[in-house]
Write a protein that holds these residues in place. Structure first.
Motif, PDB file in Angstrom:
ATOM      1  N   ASP A  89     -18.625 -22.757  27.140  1.00  0.00           N
ATOM      2  CA  ASP A  89     -19.809 -22.426  26.355  1.00  0.00           C
ATOM      3  C   ASP A  89     -19.411 -21.946  24.974  1.00  0.00           C
ATOM      4  OD1 ASP A  89     -21.823 -22.922  28.274  1.00  0.00           O
ATOM      5  OD2 ASP A  89     -21.575 -20.935  29.155  1.00  0.00           O
ATOM      6  N   LEU A  90     -20.136 -22.451  23.991  1.00  0.00           N
ATOM      7  CA  LEU A  90     -20.070 -21.946  22.621  1.00  0.00           C
ATOM      8  C   LEU A  90     -21.512 -21.695  22.218  1.00  0.00           C
ATOM      9  CD1 LEU A  90     -18.475 -21.415  19.941  1.00  0.00           C
ATOM     10  CD2 LEU A  90     -19.081 -23.753  19.336  1.00  0.00           C
TER      11      LEU A  90
ATOM     12  N   PHE B 266     -20.576 -16.230  21.083  1.00  0.00           N
ATOM     13  CA  PHE B 266     -19.415 -16.133  21.969  1.00  0.00           C
ATOM     14  C   PHE B 266     -18.894 -17.516  22.306  1.00  0.00           C
ATOM     15  CE2 PHE B 266     -22.470 -17.293  25.094  1.00  0.00           C
ATOM     16  CZ  PHE B 266     -21.798 -17.728  26.219  1.00  0.00           C
ATOM     17  N   ALA B 267     -17.650 -17.539  22.748  1.00  0.00           N
ATOM     18  CA  ALA B 267     -17.023 -18.728  23.317  1.00  0.00           C
ATOM     19  C   ALA B 267     -16.426 -18.313  24.646  1.00  0.00           C
ATOM     20  CB  ALA B 267     -15.931 -19.270  22.396  1.00  0.00           C
ATOM     21  N   LEU B 268     -16.713 -19.072  25.690  1.00  0.00           N
ATOM     22  CA  LEU B 268     -16.143 -18.820  27.012  1.00  0.00           C
ATOM     23  C   LEU B 268     -15.361 -20.065  27.398  1.00  0.00           C
ATOM     24  CD1 LEU B 268     -17.719 -16.895  29.845  1.00  0.00           C
ATOM     25  CD2 LEU B 268     -16.487 -18.983  30.376  1.00  0.00           C
ATOM     26  N   TRP B 269     -14.105 -19.890  27.799  1.00  0.00           N
ATOM     27  CA  TRP B 269     -13.226 -21.026  28.009  1.00  0.00           C
ATOM     28  C   TRP B 269     -12.257 -20.767  29.155  1.00  0.00           C
ATOM     29  CZ3 TRP B 269      -7.966 -20.096  26.997  1.00  0.00           C
ATOM     30  CH2 TRP B 269      -7.686 -18.921  26.280  1.00  0.00           C
TER      31      TRP B 269
ATOM     32  N   ALA C  89     -26.282 -11.903  28.479  1.00  0.00           N
ATOM     33  CA  ALA C  89     -27.525 -12.130  27.730  1.00  0.00           C
ATOM     34  C   ALA C  89     -27.439 -13.419  26.913  1.00  0.00           C
ATOM     35  CB  ALA C  89     -27.818 -10.938  26.825  1.00  0.00           C
ATOM     36  N   MET C  90     -26.302 -13.667  26.290  1.00  0.00           N
ATOM     37  CA  MET C  90     -26.167 -14.884  25.481  1.00  0.00           C
ATOM     38  C   MET C  90     -26.089 -16.132  26.350  1.00  0.00           C
ATOM     39  SD  MET C  90     -24.032 -13.866  22.042  1.00  0.00           S
ATOM     40  CE  MET C  90     -22.704 -12.893  22.753  1.00  0.00           C
ATOM     41  N   VAL C  91     -25.522 -16.034  27.551  1.00  0.00           N
ATOM     42  CA  VAL C  91     -25.546 -17.162  28.483  1.00  0.00           C
ATOM     43  C   VAL C  91     -26.995 -17.522  28.800  1.00  0.00           C
ATOM     44  CG1 VAL C  91     -25.036 -17.879  30.857  1.00  0.00           C
ATOM     45  CG2 VAL C  91     -23.251 -16.792  29.469  1.00  0.00           C
ATOM     46  N   ARG C  92     -27.816 -16.512  29.031  1.00  0.00           N
ATOM     47  CA  ARG C  92     -29.247 -16.741  29.304  1.00  0.00           C
ATOM     48  C   ARG C  92     -29.939 -17.375  28.089  1.00  0.00           C
ATOM     49  NH1 ARG C  92     -30.923 -17.108  33.881  1.00  0.00           N
ATOM     50  NH2 ARG C  92     -32.969 -16.456  33.214  1.00  0.00           N
ATOM     51  N   GLU C  93     -29.599 -16.894  26.893  1.00  0.00           N
ATOM     52  CA  GLU C  93     -30.169 -17.468  25.670  1.00  0.00           C
ATOM     53  C   GLU C  93     -29.755 -18.931  25.512  1.00  0.00           C
ATOM     54  OE1 GLU C  93     -29.090 -14.941  22.331  1.00  0.00           O
ATOM     55  OE2 GLU C  93     -29.615 -13.156  23.501  1.00  0.00           O
TER      56      GLU C  93
END
Length: 158
Positions: free
Chosen positions: A83-84, A63-66, A15-19
């Motif tokens: 992504d942050l 979130f942070a994706l790394w 959901a946050m990736v979409r946001e």
């Protein structure tokens, strides 16, 4: 509070990736499914990692994706922050800084040489935030990308 993401977090990460895609003005480009994110983060051979920022009540704020990269010049890994994202209602509450602080801590603890990411040129609030932490743009480098038909063409020799 910052914590390592769990499989149960995949729907909220999705959901946050979409946001984030909406914020970056390209919602149609965010095509990853929940299943793909689950596989990348928690599958047999995870290739990415994520951390969740929570409010005091446990609500996901960001979130942070790394993933790991590697410097052949320095001979050590680093972290590339894909992504942050902090949800608008929670911006200014220290969640973004806390996420970056956690990634910096991981780098230092594990002996990684750097933490790096990309930011859109128009995203001046994020640029100002990153620079306030001591991050500096790498202006001497230009990002290149092969995707879609160009990628397939190169792969097949077409």
């Amino acid at each position: 509070m910052i914590r390592t993401a769990t499989p149960e977090d995949v729907p909220v990460i999705h959901a946050m990736v979409r946001e984030l895609a909406e914020y970056e003005k390209c919602p149609d480009e965010a095509q990853a499914t929940k299943e793909q994110l689950h596989e990348a983060l928690f599958g047999e051979h995870p290739a990415a990692y994520a951390h969740i920022a929570e409010t005091a009540t446990g609500e996901p704020a960001g979130f942070a994706l790394w993933f790991l990269n590697f410097s052949t010049w320095r001979g050590v890994h680093g972290i590339y922050l894909e992504d942050l994202y902090v949800r608008p209602a929670h911006r200014g509450g220290g969640h973004g800084k806390a996420l970056l602080t956690e990634l910096a801590r991981i780098c230092v603890t594990r002996g990684y040489g750097r933490l790096e990411w990309s930011v859109l040129n128009w995203n001046t609030p994020s640029i100002a935030f990153y620079e306030s932490l001591g991050a500096r743009p790498q202006d001497e480098w230009t990002v290149y990308r092969l995707a879609g038909g160009a990628l397939e063409g190169l792969a097949t020799g077409a």
